[in-house]
Each structure stands twice: as structure tokens, then as C-alpha cells.
Design a protein around this motif. Structure first.
Motif, PDB file in Angstrom:
ATOM      1  N   GLY A 194     -14.524  28.856 -16.474  1.00  0.00           N
ATOM      2  CA  GLY A 194     -14.846  29.145 -14.984  1.00  0.00           C
ATOM      3  C   GLY A 194     -15.953  30.544 -14.483  1.00  0.00           C
ATOM      4  N   ASP A 195     -15.566  31.054 -15.600  1.00  0.00           N
ATOM      5  CA  ASP A 195     -16.731  33.009 -15.114  1.00  0.00           C
ATOM      6  C   ASP A 195     -18.441  32.238 -15.660  1.00  0.00           C
ATOM      7  OD1 ASP A 195     -14.680  33.625 -14.313  1.00  0.00           O
ATOM      8  OD2 ASP A 195     -14.954  35.207 -16.376  1.00  0.00           O
ATOM      9  N   THR A 239     -20.938  36.666  -5.491  1.00  0.00           N
ATOM     10  CA  THR A 239     -19.683  35.426  -5.372  1.00  0.00           C
ATOM     11  C   THR A 239     -18.730  35.869  -3.872  1.00  0.00           C
ATOM     12  OG1 THR A 239     -18.647  37.985  -5.623  1.00  0.00           O
ATOM     13  CG2 THR A 239     -18.991  37.322  -7.885  1.00  0.00           C
ATOM     14  N   LEU A 265     -14.545  25.218 -12.833  1.00  0.00           N
ATOM     15  CA  LEU A 265     -13.426  26.847 -12.074  1.00  0.00           C
ATOM     16  C   LEU A 265     -12.721  26.035 -10.985  1.00  0.00           C
ATOM     17  CD1 LEU A 265     -13.556  29.628  -9.725  1.00  0.00           C
ATOM     18  CD2 LEU A 265     -15.177  28.639  -9.148  1.00  0.00           C
ATOM     19  N   VAL A 293     -15.211  34.594  -5.641  1.00  0.00           N
ATOM     20  CA  VAL A 293     -15.385  33.096  -7.321  1.00  0.00           C
ATOM     21  C   VAL A 293     -17.525  33.009  -6.816  1.00  0.00           C
ATOM     22  CG1 VAL A 293     -13.565  31.869  -6.939  1.00  0.00           C
ATOM     23  CG2 VAL A 293     -15.120  30.970  -5.713  1.00  0.00           C
ATOM     24  N   THR A 311     -22.165  28.794 -17.380  1.00  0.00           N
ATOM     25  CA  THR A 311     -20.621  28.173 -16.457  1.00  0.00           C
ATOM     26  C   THR A 311     -20.056  28.248 -18.283  1.00  0.00           C
ATOM     27  OG1 THR A 311     -20.795  27.250 -14.645  1.00  0.00           O
ATOM     28  CG2 THR A 311     -18.101  26.939 -15.789  1.00  0.00           C
TER      29      THR A 311
END
Length: 802
Positions: free
Chosen positions: A697-698, A709, A735, A779, A622
């Protein structure tokens, strides 16, 4: 029994208005007054100018609205009726403000009549002249084409050339051969001086000059006139008078001075006449040309018939071939060949066109602002390298607690005692803190580096620092305690192996913290998977190391933590003072603290067992921060590896953007390294990716095993507040996305997980439930991931994805 009687009132609709209560019976006096007012209104409406008629019902309705006011009713009805009459009448046409300039008629529009009053148009006929518009460019030849340009000679041009040759042979002069499109004159003959005498009259000499001009071939007079440099286009365009014949029309053109042209009708015995025209002036010679015609072909700059295609080497018969190489390409290829470079091949007309288009499309796909960087990988076996390494065991712990509990000061003292920060820097922080009147915050400034954090005295974002003991390398994650920055605290808790809960032991501070963020932080770290917690009872020096106070705090906190899910053997308490440095790295020398004989804070931290991570699982990391690492590393990301391993030169995939990048270099705990494994805090210097595709957050993964996702998920959560279909914020590390609980699937049993109640309308605090959460954007999430649900500034639930 009370002596007061109570009337029972019913509110049924039938009993509100009885027929016997007198409300429905009309008043005779009032009716008589209304009738009188109605009669007065009708009389005034009829007597007005113009008279207006209205019905009795309309008058009475208006009187009711105006409370029986007769004048207002009359005015209202009169205005209303006048508006109705205007709407019914047809709309009259607008009358022009000014009289028409001419009387209207149905006759056809006349421009002369319309502009009759314009004085500048009344020009006498004898002053009017013809407007001659010269062509933009002269004609390039006859319609049949010129022989020089490769065209075929037309029949008309052939007849004109044959007649010209025949006339030349008959007169005995030798004219120069003239092409139809070549602006060259015949050979000139100058009369002898003895013929210029004044023996002849002016009329005879003028007649002789007119007789000299030849009869041109039919359809070729325009060519002859254009081919003479001294001939004006406007003079050649003049129309002959109707009295003259068609054969005499070309004779109106004035001949060139000194030019003798034989005529078809001229008898052989007639002698040439004298030309009495004067020589042109210097100005005319400069503008028009010299008096004598040069023998060679004149330049295109002094010609009225310009053939630009012939001048620049082009013609109509052979158009330019755009499929082949241009002249510039030929020159550039020749220059590159001479310099030793490979010349650029020219594209063929048909065969290579599709191939060139394919190469162009491929080249467009490879276009980039920055040049692609190629990093050579060492192809290491990361797991074998990790087993061979002799590094110390590493552990991350997050520092949590209520605001102003002394978390940053406690960790600053810990770093100072472990020599992780030098004394000079500490003295600098003390001087700066004393300048603004916050001398006690000097140690907190070791972790609070932001100007806003120092000015407010509150930690805003998570701060990390490292120190090492003899056996372990620790990473401190200092989390903010203010309730406004709980999302940052969640991001720090997601990177921790265990937690340090700091409690203010001052009178009143402990109780307020227990109602504030102390409980919420403890629940959050447990929900994020933290199993071990060390409770540091801080500021014991302010209560003179009261043992009873410490035991009271220990009893309340341990019972709460046990209820929250922590096991008793994983909970430990250490009384300490961060400002004085007691029981942190060294035991307290205060005689009031002699009753405590347990381990110090640093000794309690070292008892943590090494944690195992999914080294053989797919890569997951992350992104915590995106920044510029330096001149050599323009794009860098930092975070903690959740699972898997990586090495320098690997191709990684960032989700949810779906863009690939190359790892230029790897830093583990601020030290360069060739590889990294799960559980380590790393900095990745990337290449071949745009920074717009990277956000906090990716998730970083591999293209062979990407993380999915999703826009909705089902989670098993523990409710901290009442849950119902509601708007929530979904937190997973860094995230943070908005979402909503769309469905409550079931309420579950805590021990067995069996469904107790399906589709409940509401879930109470302390209940385990299965819920469906939907999000507005996709997400990267996968099971089993720990998530936290917040709403209205407080945590409402936390749990695992299923």
C-alpha cells in the motif's frame, strides 16, 4: 354507538393523587402500634448494659426499615451507637506483646546496657588484646616526595640524611647511602668469633644489644622501620608504655640479626657485644628473607615499602597525557607502517578535537547493518527507449463475479488452451484434486496456489498469470468473489484496464449472485475507472445451452451495467463453459450451442484498445507485495507503475516512511529489463533500505516530486448506501486504513455537479455527494485518486479525491 362506556383517564400529575382519595390520611391503629413499638425499643435500649440512648425519630426510622420488628431494631441501634462511641474515643497505644528488655527511661541510650545479656561480650580484661589493622598499602615515602620520583626533598628528610651521615662518620663505619623511600639497609658488620664467648652475662648482653640500636631522626622512625625487610608492621605499630620516654620508643623494635648500627650515645671505647639470637629457620627464611642482606637493591616482591609508580615507570610529576597517542597506538602505527599501510594519525590536543568529533558524528550517520550497495545507472532516456521498443501491446484485466461462479476454472481453461501451462502440470493438478474428492477443481488450481484456497475451494487473494496472443500480452488478475475478501478484489481492480464479469447461468445461481457480489463487483470496477467489461455467461452446459436463459441474463445485466455507468458499446456478452472449454479459445461443438455465432472469449479480449498512461508524469507506483527475491536480491517489491518511468540505478523514495532506496535491478513481466514505464507490472529489487520501511500500500516516488501524505481529504463520491457522519474504511488499491466521514459538504447534481443541498444530514443511495473524510494516520494520497469507502462489510460509497 357502543353500549360500553369508556372512562377517560388523565395522567396529569395533579390528578394522580387527590386529597379526597384517602391515601394521605393516617391510620389511627397503625400509629398506635408504632408508638407502642417505639416505647418498647427505648426501654430495652436503656435497660441494656451499657445503656444506649436514641432519639424517637431514629427509632421510628429503624422500625420502618425492619417492618416494626422490635428485637432487630434494638440490635441495630445498639450496634450503631457502640460504633459511634468507639470512633469518638481516642485510640489507645498498642501494648507490646513481650516485656521490654530494660525499664523505660528518659536516659541516653546505652549500648552496654542493651547488650548486657550477651555472654560472648563478657571477656575478662586480661584476655583482651589490641586490634591492629594493617594499612592496605604502605606509604610511598615522606610527605615531601622522593628524589627518585622527581619530587623535591623536604627539610625533614634533609635533616634526617645529614644526621645519618654525621653519625656514620663519628662511628667510623661506612653505611650505604639510603634514599628515604628506598628499602635498603646499611652495610652490615658481623662480629668476630672471639667476641661470642660466654664471658658476659645475659643481662649485660641484652643491655649491649639495646645500646646498639640508634636514636633515629625525629619523624623518620616510620621510614626506617618500613625500610627494613625483616621488620613486621604490627610490631612497629605497637605503642610504648607510658613510663618510658619518647626517645626510648623506637628502641622497642627488634633489630635485624647481624646488623650493627652505631648509636649517638655510645662511647667510642665500648666494644661490640655478642648477638645471642639464633639463626632463622628454613621456613622463616623462605617467608621473610635470607639471613644476609643482598648488596643490590631488593625486588619489590620482597619489600614492604612498594612504590608501584616508580616500578612501572610512572611518577607524580608527569601525569599521563590522554590527548596524545597511547603506547598501544604507537605500536599499532609502527606495525602498520612496516606493513605498508597508512598509520592512523593521532588527534591533537586542542586544534583537531572539534574536527574529530565532527568526523565521529558523520561516521555514526553512515552506520548501517549492511554495506551500502552502489549501482551504476546507464542514464537512459526511458521514453525514447520505450518508443523504439517493439513489444506487443499489453493489457491487464480483472476477473470478477459472485463466489462459485467458475472464475478460476474459466481462467485455468483459458491458460491451458493458450499453452501458458503444460499438460504435465495439469495432469498433476487433476490427480491431486481427485485425491481429496475435488476433481472438478483441477483447472482452478492453476491460479489458486495456496493450500488454504485449495482446501476450501475458494479464492482468497488475487492471483496473477500471463499469456500472450498474436497481438497482445495479457495479464490475468483473478479476484476473489467471497464477500469477506472484497478488499483483495479492490486491490486487483485497481491494476486492471478492463474487467471480465463471470456469471453462473444455472437455475437459481444467477439470481442469488445478482443479489450477492455480482452487483457490488460491477459497481466497484466502474468506480475504480474501468470502462470496458466483458460478461462471460458461464456453465451454459448445465442448462443445455438454453438461448432463452442467456437472453434473460443479458437483458438484466445490461440494464444494470448501463445504470451503473457503463456505456452500451463497451459491454459484450459471451456464452461459454469453462469446464468443457466451449467458446473460450475455440467454438463449441455442441449442437445445442449452434445458435451463437458471435466471437469467442479470447477474440473478445483481443478487441481491447491499447490504453494510454501518464508516461511523462512524476513516478507513482503502489507497492503490491514485499518479498525476498532470492540470494542475489534479498529485498524485492512488486506492483504496477501508475505513472512515470524508472530505470536501474535510480534513487527512489518510499512514502509515508520517507526512506530512500536504490534500484538494484528491474523485472518487467518476469523478464530482466533496464527500464520500465507506466502500465507495466514490474518487480523492483532494492538495496540500501531496511525492509521495515516497506509495506503493501505504500507509494514509490522520486525525492524531487514526492507524493503528499495527508490525514484528511475531500472527495466526490457516489453513495451506494445511506451516508452520514460515520466510521468507514478507506481503500485505494492495496492501501486499507480506517477513517470517518466527518462532514457532508453538499449533495451534487450528477450531470452538472452543481450543489443541490448544502450540509445535508444524510445522503441517500444513488446520490452524488461531496464529503470530508478524516483518517487516524497519514497516508500517501493525491488528487485525482479513486477511493472506495466501506463500512460494516459492504461498500457504501466510491469516488474521486478533489
Amino acid at each position: 354507538m357502543s353500549r360500553h362506556r369508556i372512562k377517560d383517564v388523565s395522567f396529569d400529575d395533579d390528578d394522580l393523587y387527590d386529597e379526597d382519595d384517602g391515601y394521605d390520611s393516617p391510620d389511627p391503629a397503625e400509629q398506635e402500634f408504632v408508638q407502642q413499638c417505639t416505647t418498647d425499643v427505648l426501654q430495652q435500649l436503656r435497660a441494656g448494659n451499657p445503656p444506649v440512648t436514641a432519639t424517637k425519630e431514629e427509632v421510628q426510622e429503624s422500625l420502618w426499615h425492619y417492618y416494626n420488628d422490635v428485637p432487630k431494631t434494638v440490635n441495630y441501634l445498639r450496634g450503631k451507637k457502640e460504633k459511634e462511641i468507639k470512633k469518638q474515643q481516642p485510640t489507645a497505644k498498642a501494648v507490646p506483646a513481650y516485656p521490654a528488655p530494660y525499664p523505660p527511661s528518659t536516659a541516653h541510650f546505652s549500648a552496654a546496657d542493651f547488650f548486657r545479656d550477651c555472654p560472648w561480650l563478657n571477656v575478662p580484661p586480661h584476655r583482651k588484646a589490641d586490634i591492629l589493622v594493617e594499612p592496605l598499602c604502605p606509604r610511598l615515602g615522606l610527605l615531601g616526595g622522593a628524589p627518585e620520583s622527581g619530587g623535591k626533598v623536604s627539610k625533614l628528610a634533609a635533616l634526617a640524611a645529614a644526621r645519618k651521615k654525621k653519625e656514620g662518620e663519628k662511628s667510623g663505619s661506612t653505611p650505604v647511602a639510603m634514599a628515604p623511600s628506598t628499602p635498603q639497609l646499611e652495610k652490615t658488620e658481623v662480629p668476630s668469633p672471639e667476641l661470642r664467648g660466654p664471658s658476659l652475662s645475659i643481662r649485660d648482653r641484652l643491655a649491649a644489644n639495646n645500646a646498639k640500636s640508634p636514636r633515629p631522626a625525629e619523624g623518620n622512625d616510620s621510614l626506617q622501620r618500613l625500610s627494613k625487610p625483616g621488620l613486621s608492621t604490627s610490631s612497629s605499630a605497637r605503642k610504648p608504655s607510658p613510663e618510658k620516654s619518647q626517645s626510648a620508643a623506637p628502641s622497642m623494635s627488634p633489630p635485624v640479626q647481624g646488623t650493627e648500627v652505631p648509636s649517638e650515645e655510645e662511647p667510642e671505647e665500648q666494644k661490640p657485644k655478642i648477638d645471642i639470637r639464633a639463626s632463622p629457620s628454613t621456613f622463616a627464611s623462605t617467608i621473610v628473607g635470607a639471613t644476609t642482606i643482598p648488596a643490590h637493591e631488593p625486588s619489590h616482591l620482597h619489600s614492604n615499602s612498594v612504590d608501584l609508580l616508580r616500578i612501572y615507570g610512572q611518577n607524580h610529576a608527569e601525569p599521563f597525557d590522554f590527548a596524545g597517542p597511547s603506547p598501544d597506538d604507537v605500536v599499532l602505527n609502527a606495525q602498520n607502517t612496516a606493513k605498508g599501510f597508512k598509520s592512523k594519525p593521532s588527534a591533537s590536543k586542542n586544534g583537531d578535537k572539534k574536527k574529530a568529533q565532527g568526523e565521529l558524528a558523520g561516521g555514526l550517520s553512515n552506520l548501517s547493518v549492511e554495506e551500502k550497495v552502489t549501482v551504476k545507472s546507464k542514464n537512459l532516456d526511458v521514453l525514447e527507449e520505450y518508443k523504439k521498443s517493439t513489444r506487443k501491446k499489453s493489457a491487464n484485466f480483472v476477473v470478477i463475479g459472485h463466489v462459485d461462479a467458475g472464475k478460476s476454472t474459466l481462467m485455468g481453461r483459458l491458460l491451458a488452451d493458450q499453452k501458458a501451462i503444460d499438460q504435465r502440470t495439469l495432469d498433476k493438478y487433476r490427480r491431486e484434486a481427485e485425491k481429496i474428492g475435488k476433481g472438478s477443481f483441477a483447472l482452478a488450481w492453476v491460479l489458486d496456489q495456496g493450500s488454504e484456497e485449495r482446501a476450501r475451494g475458494v479464492t482468497i487473494d488475487i492471483a496473477t498469470n500471463k499469456f500472450e496472443t498474436d497481438s497482445t500480452a495479457f495479464t490475468i488478475v483473478d479476484a476473489p468473489g467471497h464477500r469477506d475478501f472484497v478488499p483483495n478484489m479492490i486491490a486487483g481492480a485497481s491494476q486492471a484496464d478492463f474487467a471480465v464479469l463471470v456469471i453462473d447461468s444455472s437455475v437459481g445461481k444467477f439470481e442469488s449472485g445478482l443479489k450477492g457480489q455480482t452487483k457490488e463487483h460491477a459497481l466497484l470496477v466502474r468506480s475504480m475507472g474501468v470502462q470496458k467489461i466483458v460478461v462471460a455467461v458461464n456453465k451454459m452446459d448445465t442448462i443445455q445451452w438454453d438461448k432463452g436463459r442467456f437472453e434473460e441474463i443479458e437483458q438484466q445485466i445490461s440494464s444494470f451495467l448501463t445504470t451503473a455507468g457503463f456505456q452500451a458499446q463497451n459491454i459484450s456478452f459471451v456464452p461459454c463453459s469453462g469446464f468443457q472449454g466451449d467458446n473460450i479459445s475455440q467454438r463449441s461443438k455442441d449442437p445445442h450451442a449452434s445458435w451463437y455465432t458471435g466471437p469467442t472469449l479470447i477474440e473478445e479480449l483481443e478487441t481491447s484498445e491499447p490504453y494510454t498512461h501518464g508516461l511523462d508524469k512524476p513516478l507513482r507506483m503502489t507497492i503490491g507485495d514485499v518479498f525476498r527475491g532470492g540470494v542475489q536480491n534479498p529485498l524485492s517489491i512488486s506492483g504496477r507503475l501508475d505513472a512515470g518511468s524508472l530505470q536501474m540505478g535510480d534513487q527512489i523514495l518510499t512514502m509515508p516512511s520517507g526512506e530512500t532506496a536504490t534500484i538494484r535491478s528491474v523485472e518487467v513481466d518476469s523478464e530482466p529489463s533496464d527500464w520500465a514505464v507506466a502500465g507495466q507490472n514490474v518487480v523492483l529489487n532494492l538495496a540500501n533500505i531496511d525492509p521495515i520501511h516497506l509495506r503493501s500500500g505504500d507509494v514509490v516516488c522520486r525525492a524531487s516530486a514526492p507524493i503528499p501524505t495527508i490525514t484528511s481529504f475531500t472527495a466526490k463520491v457516489l453513495a451506494f448506501e445511506h451516508l452520514m457522519p460515520m466510521m468507514v474504511d478507506v481503500h485505494r488499491g492495496r492501501l486499507h486504513v480506517p477513517g470517518r466521514i466527518s462532514k457532508l459538504v453538499a449533495a451534487l447534481d450528477k450531470s452538472s455537479g452543481a450543489a443541490l443541498k448544502k450540509r445535508p444530514k444524510i445522503v441517500g443511495p444513488g446520490t452524488v455527494a461531496r464529503v470530508v473524510v478524516e483518517m487516524d494516520q497519514a497516508v500517501p494520497l493525491e488528487a485525482p485518486t479513486r477511493i472506495v469507502l466501506r463500512a460494516g462489510g459492504s461498500t457504501v460509497a466510491a469516488g474521486l479525491l478533489e
